[in-house]
Design an enzyme around this catalytic site. Structure first.
Site, short mmCIF file in Angstrom:
data_model
loop_
_atom_site.label_atom_id
_atom_site.label_comp_id
_atom_site.label_asym_id
_atom_site.label_seq_id
_atom_site.Cartn_x
_atom_site.Cartn_y
_atom_site.Cartn_z
CB ALA B 44 -9.99 24.29 -47.68
NE ARG B 330 -18.63 35.21 -35.33
CZ ARG B 330 -17.74 34.32 -35.72
NH1 ARG B 330 -17.18 34.43 -36.90
NH2 ARG B 330 -17.41 33.33 -34.95
CG LEU B 441 -13.47 25.74 -37.69
CD1 LEU B 441 -13.50 25.21 -36.26
CD2 LEU B 441 -12.03 25.83 -38.17
#
Lengths: 260, 638, 257
Positions: B44, B330, B441
């Site tokens: 970022a 997850r 990402l």
């Protein structure tokens, strides 16, 4: 300016400032990569010389042959002496006698000068760039040949001077006669010390070539996975052949296989 | 009062476009008159710095690393999502948006997520143009894989080093601007305070980690791209230096901290082997595409795993979730691993892992195929554990990996302090309560490349003609003094225990009580124990050496002291959120089958916490989440 | 299974850049062979702090071999004896009980010691900033699949791009040359179609900036052996070629095939 000047040893300030760029082709010689390129090209020239020189010397083993001499009669003469004379007469009548030979010689002298000058300046650059470790280094890839290029180069250079003095200028012996290559060689190398010098120097020369003849591909950017594996073999084979060829002369003379 | 998030009006697909039209612009010739300070050089930060410098802003960048290329974005392995639909498998911006909101367990803002999905396609174009060597097929076109339970193949990757390649891409683009003189780069400079005057951000105070010099830097706007706070757990997959300090200092200066309890536990990490362990190593989630997860049915089975016959293996994910099997999201994968280990099925010397087995795929596709796909990961595993994953199953266990919580930001990515922005993992982000694989990402680059450079002008346009506040101003001077005093205090406590010790102890508390499963008693206990440990820290800390040279103990002490305060807020946030959602699992709120149970009626909101002072607990502000497009359902992966 | 080791460490200690440094000897007892090399140093440091001694500063961050922060000379080898392994991924099971381990910082004139084992590698960033990029300002990109790139090319670019910028190549080089680092980036970008527009300018400026800081390559090959990503010497040859071409070629014709 040919090589950059030293500025300052700290991180963000460069160690050396970039000099003003010279006109082509001199600018190639201003950077280390360019100098390595020149070193490789001159190395190839010198390698060519070494190989031809060795091949020429192999005529030592031919001994005497019948030969039509300048007076127009057939006489027995040593083949290598005939070859020596041929070199002087190279490109005659296009050029006067010995001109072509001198051309080659000047080329070689230039190549030597550049090869040595680039080595000297790059060595200086590396000495400035490097800080020695306080502990013992444990090298993996760097081999004896690559680590001793400077030493082997310097010794070979001095050997070359000696070799010229010994067999080209005849300074080391009263028996030396211009043009009698065979006899001069046998006379010179029958002296064990001299023979040893030749053997030792040629071992170093081969070591120098073992690294140089591989390294030159990298410096020139000649790299292709298809034949990369052959490059090492080429360098090793070349070094080996030159070693075998060149030390065979003093050995053959010392042992009496070749004599007058 | 929480400011309005500033979500644009109109249909969701048009919001970002209309917002881009409506923001105030800064004339190209005027951009250089604005100084923007960017803290952090991860995806970022680096992409924002590069893009803003390209636009013409006067940018200064700060990183505590020796080089901007070290930022921890580099460690992301698996990939980056984009709604390119190159596979023609039914993907679209809308589907990526929908999957992300759903994957986040309906705790994110629809408009933000839609924007993220929308710009995802531009990210791939941009990174490819910059030379990121994404994996390709023999036809020369980009390859995709399915990742983290997605039912479409929308993940772009560069071997197992996608994060590295993207970060280096952004770094290179930023370094180009550094070389052009458009960006001033400060390395080994750690931001230790945000300076606020008249309610808006004026600059930052940094400590030079090499010399110890404390300096002020002022600008028209400050961007915090300083990453997440997983290291509050001590053991996490984050880099050793990753910390919350920059965000926390901003929080203490008035930026609200949102959803701190949303932490993500990554299911496939190498289990802890010993108490000296300093960090956990992630094994990419992509391994779950081919590996099968199991434990022996007999808790006391001491045979080598490869000798345990098929019927005696408990493939618990495949049995419980036939549809998704080993590819459940997850949070589900992690919680199930914890359940079986808690039930005593754990494997390995410490009985703290489960098997991830490649035997089947090696048999099916051959070792070469597995090596081509996962070679570097399996090699890394072998190096760390000394076990050969081609011969015996790997042992894995969940570990803290990512934090969805962070500084509250509006649609423009501005925190509650005008002029102070947060981007990437540092903000409370678009991932709701759980982040999908290959989305971090995407979000970092979306914020940095496309969102911030566009939205920041809205704030700056009004500042035309103003100069950044002088660093001689009393607010800067005071902030500098505070930083100096704090460093001095660490050095002068003169106790007996290292910062590392306190960090490790704190981590144990946080993992125990604010880890994969949380309950009221535990959270309350956590708060009191964290406080007790913090008191001990300020009495018994030992920091040796001096402050005028590199001294990592000083750095560490500062970071740990902020983690204490954050940990307490995490516990309070988790306590307040009496529901289970995504990465936040409250044992009191679960279905009969033990799955997370959301309480949409009372908790479909963002909790943003406002700092008062050390003695007053933060107060909670709520931003209601409205779902116009996505239907709230109980997530089911059966 | 896990064993413990007793080790003797000789660690370079240097308070600051301009101060003199020296080797100090430390005993590292009861080190589990499951520990990583850096965890071993963590343990030593914790014990030093307990004894009231200043801990050793050593470079480290991600500890998974990708950030490139760590890196020390271990018994005369950059990143230690394990091939293709960064210091953080080196584990103590590769050592034997009773070993003496000598730990020294990277050495190069361009990498001054900051403190103890930490050096300043910022010249590597200086090389990148003059050409280690493809000029593609945000927003200018075409569709990513517009331009097919042969898989072999993409794979080779990736092999080069795997560089983590740790500086082991410089540290291992007897000349402190940064050829492997520089060539990896040059080749990564010069091999790709996207990088062609700036190809020769890139090779030229990166090489010339590199030479402001580092020594010259003599093709020992130590760099590639020390590289934790095992980056190939081939890239150095490719860079050399592009550099010479940058001087020789008529760049006005460089978009003609």
């Amino acid at each position: 300016m040919a090589s950059p000047t030293l500025v300052k040893k700290s991180s963000d300030a460069p160690l050396r400032a970039k000099g003003k760029e010279l006109p082509f082709p001199l600018n190639l010689y201003q950077t280390a990569v360019g100098k390595k390129w020149v070193m490789a090209l001159t190395g190839i020239m010198l390698l060519g010389f070494v190989v031809f020189h060795m091949v020429g010397n192999l005529k030592l083993y031919i001994g005497q042959v019948e030969h039509l001499n300048a007076e127009g009669e057939y006489k027995l003469d040593y083949d290598i002496n005939i070859y020596g004379e041929y070199l002087r007469e190279l490109l005659v009548p296009l050029l006067p006698r010995t001109y072509a030979l001198w051309g080659l010689r000047f080329g070689l002298i230039g190549a030597f000068a550049l090869h040595i000058h680039s080595a000297l300046t790059l060595t200086r650059m590396n000495q400035v760039s490097n800080v020695a470790y306080s502990s013992k280094r444990d090298f993996i890839a760097a081999n004896f040949a690559s680590r001793t290029m400077r030493v082997s180069g310097i010794i070979v250079f001095f050997y070359l001077i000696f070799h010229l003095a010994d067999l080209t200028w005849g300074w080391t012996s009263d028996e030396w006669v211009r043009g009698h290559v065979y006899e001069n060689m046998v006379n010179s190398m029958s002296r064990p010390i001299v023979a040893l010098v030749y053997i030792f120097a040629n071992i170093l020369l081969s070591i120098h070539i073992f690294h140089g003849a591989w390294s030159m591909f990298q410096s020139l950017g000649i790299n292709n996975p298809k034949y990369n594996a052959l490059r090492r073999g080429f360098a090793a084979g070349l070094a080996g052949l030159i070693l075998l060829g060149n030390i065979s002369f003093p050995l053959a003379i010392l042992s009496g296989v070749v004599d007058i | 009062m929480l400011p309005d998030a500033g979500i644009p009006e109109g249909p969701i697909a048009d919001k970002w476009d209309s917002h881009k039209f409506n923001v105030n612009l800064v004339n190209p010739a005027n951009k250089r008159k604005f100084k923007v300070l960017i803290v952090g050089t991860g995806l970022a930060g680096a992409s924002a710095a590069a893009t803003m410098a390209e636009l013409g802003y006067d940018v200064e960048v700060f990183t505590f690393h020796d080089s901007p290329r070290r930022a921890h974005s580099i460690a992301a392995q698996g990939g980056i999502n984009a709604a390119k639909n190159y596979r023609n498998d039914g993907d679209s911006v809308y589907r990526l948006f929908y999957d992300t909101v759903k994957g986040g367990d309906y705790r994110s803002r629809e408009a933000n997520v839609y924007r993220l999905a929308e710009v995802s396609v531009n990210i791939i174009d941009q990174m490819t143009a910059q030379g990121v060597p994404f994996a390709r097929e023999y036809g020369g076109l980009l390859d995709n894989r399915s990742f983290g339970g997605a039912q479409v193949s929308r993940t772009f990757y560069a071997r197992g080093q996608t994060g590295q390649q993207l970060l280096i891409g952004a770094y290179q683009q930023m370094m180009r601007q550094v070389g052009l003189g458009k960006i001033k780069l400060h390395t080994r400079m750690e931001m230790l305070d945000l300076v606020v005057k008249d309610g808006s951000a004026q600059g930052i105070v940094c400590r030079n980690l090499t010399t110890g010099d404390v300096t002020s830097h002022s600008g028209h706007a400050v961007v915090l791209a300083t990453g997440g706070y997983s290291n509050v757990f001590y053991l996490s997959t984050n880099a050793m230096a990753s910390n919350v300090t920059a965000a926390w200092r901003a929080h203490r200066k008035g930026a609200y901290f949102a959803n701190p309890c949303y932490t993500q536990i990554h299911p496939t990490c190498i289990p802890v082997s010993d108490d000296f362990q300093s960090k956990l190593t992630l094994m990419s989630e992509s391994l779950r595409n081919d590996g099968r997860i199991w434990v022996p049915r007999d808790r006391d089975d001491n045979r080598l795993p490869q000798n345990i016959p098929e019927p005696e293996r408990y493939y618990y994910l495949e049995e419980k979730y036939p549809a998704f099997g080993n590819l459940v999201p997850r949070d589900v994968a992690s919680r199930n691993a914890k359940t079986v280990v808690d039930q005593g099925y754990g494997v390995g010397p410490a009985k703290n892992g489960v098997y991830l087995d490649f035997a089947d795929v090696i048999q099916r596709d051959g070792r070469d195929v597995v090596e081509e796909k996962y070679g570097n990961l399996l090699q890394m595993y072998e190096r760390i554990t000394g076990e050969d994953p081609y011969e015996m199953p790997m042992r894995i266990y969940p570990a803290v990996h990512y934090t969805m919580g962070g500084l509250w930001v509006d649609y423009n990515l501005m925190t509650t302090i005008p002029g102070c922005y947060a981007a990437g993992e540092a903000n409370f982000s678009d991932h709701g309560a759980n982040r999908l694989g290959a989305s971090a990402l995407m979000q970092g680059l979306s914020d940095g490349y496309f969102v911030l450079p566009t939205t920041i002008s809205n704030y700056l346009a009004d500042k035309l003609g103003t100069q950044p506040l002088s660093t001689d101003d009393e607010v800067f001077q005071k902030a500098e003094r505070d930083v100096v005093d704090r460093v001095q205090e660490f050095l002068s406590i003169g106790g007996t225990k290292s910062p590392e010790y306190f960090h490790r102890e704190l981590g144990k508390l946080v993992w125990e009580y604010i880890g994969m499963a949380r309950n009221e008693n535990g959270l309350e206990k956590a708060i009191s124990e964290i406080r007790a440990l913090r008191d001990e820290f300020w009495k018994d800390l030992r920091v040796l050496g001096t402050k005028d040279t590199l001294n990592s103990s000083i750095e560490k002490a500062g970071r740990v002291s902020d983690f204490f305060e954050l940990a307490e807020l995490m516990a309070r946030d988790a306590l307040t959120r009496e529901e289970s959602c995504g990465g936040h699992f409250r044992e009191e709120s679960q279905t009969e089958e033990g799955e997370a149970l959301r309480q949409d009626d009372s908790f479909a909101h963002v909790s943003a916490w406002e700092w008062h002072d050390m003695d007053t607990p933060q107060t909670e502000h709520r931003e209601a989440l409205e779902f116009e497009y996505v239907k709230l359902t109980q997530r089911s992966y059966k | 299974m896990s064993n413990t080791l007793n080790l003797t460490l000789q660690v370079w200690r240097q308070p600051s850049t301009n101060a003199a440094g020296t080797f100090e000897t430390y005993q590292a007892h009861n080190i589990s062979d499951d520990a990583s090399f850096l965890e071993m140093l963590d343990i030593v440091n914790e014990r030093l702090i307990e004894d009231g001694k200043i801990p050793i500063e050593f470079p480290h961050d991600c500890r998974e071999g990708i950030c490139g922060t760590c890196g020390v000379m271990i018994n005369g080898r950059a990143h230690g004896h394990e091939k293709g392994t960064a210091t953080c991924q080196l584990h103590m099971r590769k050592f034997n009980d009773g070993d003496t381990i000598v730990i020294e910082p990277w050495r190069a004139a361009a990498f001054p010691v900051v403190r103890d084992l930490v050096v300043d590698r910022s010249p590597l960033d200086r090389i990148i900033e003059v050409g280690g990029f493809i000029t593609a300002p945000t927003g200018t990109a075409q569709d990513a699949n517009q331009q097919p790139i042969p898989k072999e090319v993409a794979d080779s670019a990736m092999d080069a791009a795997a560089c983590i910028g740790c500086g082991a190549c410089v540290a291992a080089c007897p000349n402190s040359a940064a050829q492997l680092f520089t060539s990896a980036k040059v080749w990564h970008l010069n091999s790709l179609p996207q990088g062609q527009a700036e190809r020769y300018k890139r090779a030229e400026s990166m090489v010339e900036t590199m030479e402001e800081f580092f020594g010259s390559c003599t093709n020992h090959g130590e760099c590639s052996e020390a590289c934790p990503k095992e980056i190939s010497l081939d890239f150095i040859a490719y860079m050399n070629k592009d550099y010479i071409k940058s001087k020789v070629k008529n760049r006005r014709m460089s978009s003609q095939i």
